[in-house]
Design a protein around this motif. Structure first.
Motif, PDB file in Angstrom:
ATOM      1  N   ASP A 175       0.861  -1.184   0.000  1.00 19.93           N
ATOM      2  CA  ASP A 175       0.000   0.000   0.000  1.00 19.93           C
ATOM      3  C   ASP A 175       0.897   1.233   0.000  1.00 19.93           C
ATOM      4  OD1 ASP A 175      -1.884   1.965   0.231  1.00 19.93           O
ATOM      5  OD2 ASP A 175      -2.518   1.435   2.245  1.00 19.93           O
ATOM      6  N   LEU A 176       1.075   1.818  -1.179  1.00 17.81           N
ATOM      7  CA  LEU A 176       1.928   2.989  -1.349  1.00 17.81           C
ATOM      8  C   LEU A 176       1.122   4.174  -1.874  1.00 17.81           C
ATOM      9  CD1 LEU A 176       4.892   1.027  -2.963  1.00 17.81           C
ATOM     10  CD2 LEU A 176       4.825   1.983  -0.646  1.00 17.81           C
ATOM     11  N   HIS A 177      -0.170   4.196  -1.557  1.00 13.90           N
ATOM     12  CA  HIS A 177      -1.019   5.278  -2.066  1.00 13.90           C
ATOM     13  C   HIS A 177      -0.544   6.626  -1.536  1.00 13.90           C
ATOM     14  CE1 HIS A 177      -3.001   4.828   1.861  1.00 13.90           C
ATOM     15  NE2 HIS A 177      -3.414   6.075   1.693  1.00 13.90           N
ATOM     16  N   ALA A 231       0.212  -3.831  -6.215  1.00 19.90           N
ATOM     17  CA  ALA A 231       0.443  -2.718  -5.287  1.00 19.90           C
ATOM     18  C   ALA A 231      -0.570  -1.598  -5.506  1.00 19.90           C
ATOM     19  CB  ALA A 231       1.856  -2.172  -5.460  1.00 19.90           C
ATOM     20  N   ASN A 232      -0.890  -0.892  -4.440  1.00 20.50           N
ATOM     21  CA  ASN A 232      -1.765   0.275  -4.512  1.00 20.50           C
ATOM     22  C   ASN A 232      -0.889   1.523  -4.542  1.00 20.50           C
ATOM     23  OD1 ASN A 232      -3.739   2.211  -4.395  1.00 20.50           O
ATOM     24  ND2 ASN A 232      -4.300   1.816  -2.272  1.00 20.50           N
ATOM     25  N   LEU A 247       4.709  -4.522 -12.251  1.00 22.98           N
ATOM     26  CA  LEU A 247       3.570  -3.784 -11.704  1.00 22.98           C
ATOM     27  C   LEU A 247       2.256  -4.416 -12.153  1.00 22.98           C
ATOM     28  CD1 LEU A 247       5.170  -0.349 -12.465  1.00 22.98           C
ATOM     29  CD2 LEU A 247       4.461  -1.054 -10.181  1.00 22.98           C
ATOM     30  N   ALA A 248       2.280  -5.700 -12.495  1.00 19.12           N
ATOM     31  CA  ALA A 248       1.059  -6.375 -12.931  1.00 19.12           C
ATOM     32  C   ALA A 248      -0.020  -6.233 -11.864  1.00 19.12           C
ATOM     33  CB  ALA A 248       1.333  -7.852 -13.207  1.00 19.12           C
ATOM     34  N   ASP A 249      -1.231  -5.929 -12.311  1.00 18.02           N
ATOM     35  CA  ASP A 249      -2.408  -5.816 -11.437  1.00 18.02           C
ATOM     36  C   ASP A 249      -2.311  -4.672 -10.417  1.00 18.02           C
ATOM     37  OD1 ASP A 249      -3.829  -8.114 -12.525  1.00 18.02           O
ATOM     38  OD2 ASP A 249      -2.260  -9.311 -11.573  1.00 18.02           O
ATOM     39  N   ALA A 250      -1.378  -3.745 -10.604  1.00 23.61           N
ATOM     40  CA  ALA A 250      -1.226  -2.620  -9.676  1.00 23.61           C
ATOM     41  C   ALA A 250      -2.221  -1.512 -10.001  1.00 23.61           C
ATOM     42  CB  ALA A 250       0.196  -2.074  -9.740  1.00 23.61           C
ATOM     43  N   ASN A 251      -2.507  -0.692  -9.010  1.00 21.18           N
ATOM     44  CA  ASN A 251      -3.377   0.469  -9.181  1.00 21.18           C
ATOM     45  C   ASN A 251      -2.523   1.727  -9.168  1.00 21.18           C
ATOM     46  OD1 ASN A 251      -5.338   2.439  -9.187  1.00 21.18           O
ATOM     47  ND2 ASN A 251      -6.077   2.020  -7.135  1.00 21.18           N
ATOM     48  N   THR A 287      -2.611  -3.483 -15.321  1.00 16.57           N
ATOM     49  CA  THR A 287      -2.390  -2.355 -14.415  1.00 16.57           C
ATOM     50  C   THR A 287      -3.361  -1.238 -14.746  1.00 16.57           C
ATOM     51  OG1 THR A 287      -0.066  -2.913 -14.160  1.00 16.57           O
ATOM     52  CG2 THR A 287      -0.669  -0.636 -13.692  1.00 16.57           C
ATOM     53  N   GLU A 288      -3.860  -0.552 -13.734  1.00 13.17           N
ATOM     54  CA  GLU A 288      -4.788   0.561 -13.939  1.00 13.17           C
ATOM     55  C   GLU A 288      -4.021   1.873 -13.860  1.00 13.17           C
ATOM     56  OE1 GLU A 288      -7.566   2.401 -15.292  1.00 13.17           O
ATOM     57  OE2 GLU A 288      -8.118   0.330 -14.848  1.00 13.17           O
TER      58      GLU A 288
END
Length: 141
Positions: free
Chosen positions: A40-42, A59-60, A76-80, A99-100
């Protein structure tokens, strides 16, 4: 520069290091010092971070500042990365599968030979971005 021993140790386990991250008091928060899958790095300030080869799957990084960061070969696969700041970031050979990146700022970012299969770029700023050799499961752009 403020990079805690905890962050350095966490990065060592992911194969990446931060050598130039300019951390702010907000970035010194506990959630900004733990790296790795599903981190969680938001809203963390990771400007100029050296994250070569980092394993950040799932990862967020929502609203994270990765301006001038080196993410060469990062996973960064599947990261936000929605609304993330990636101006001048180097994402060469990065895995961005699923990734989004909606509304992310990728101005002048280097995305050469990045895997972008299933990546969401809705309303992202790609002005000046290098996109040569993008890879998907079907073809290379």
């Amino acid at each position: 520069m403020l990079v805690t021993a905890l962050a350095t140790a966490a990065l060592a386990t992911t194969g990446a290091t931060i050598t130039t991250a300019a951390a702010t008091p907000a970035a010194a928060a506990d959630h900004c010092t733990t790296f790795g899958p599903n981190a969680d790095l938001h809203a963390c300030n990771l400007r100029g971070a050296d994250l070569v080869g980092a394993k950040l799957t799932g990862a967020n990084l929502f609203m994270a500042d990765l301006t001038d960061a080196n993410l060469t070969g990062a996973d960064l696969a599947d990261a936000n990365l929605t609304i993330a700041h990636l101006t001048n970031a180097d994402l060469t050979h990065a895995n961005l599968e699923r990734t989004e990146l909606a509304r992310a700022n990728l101005k002048n970012a280097n995305l050469t030979e990045a895997n972008v299969h299933g990546t969401g770029f809705a309303a992202a700023n790609l002005t000046g971005a290098k996109t040569t050799g993008w890879k998907t499961n079907f073809f290379t752009v």
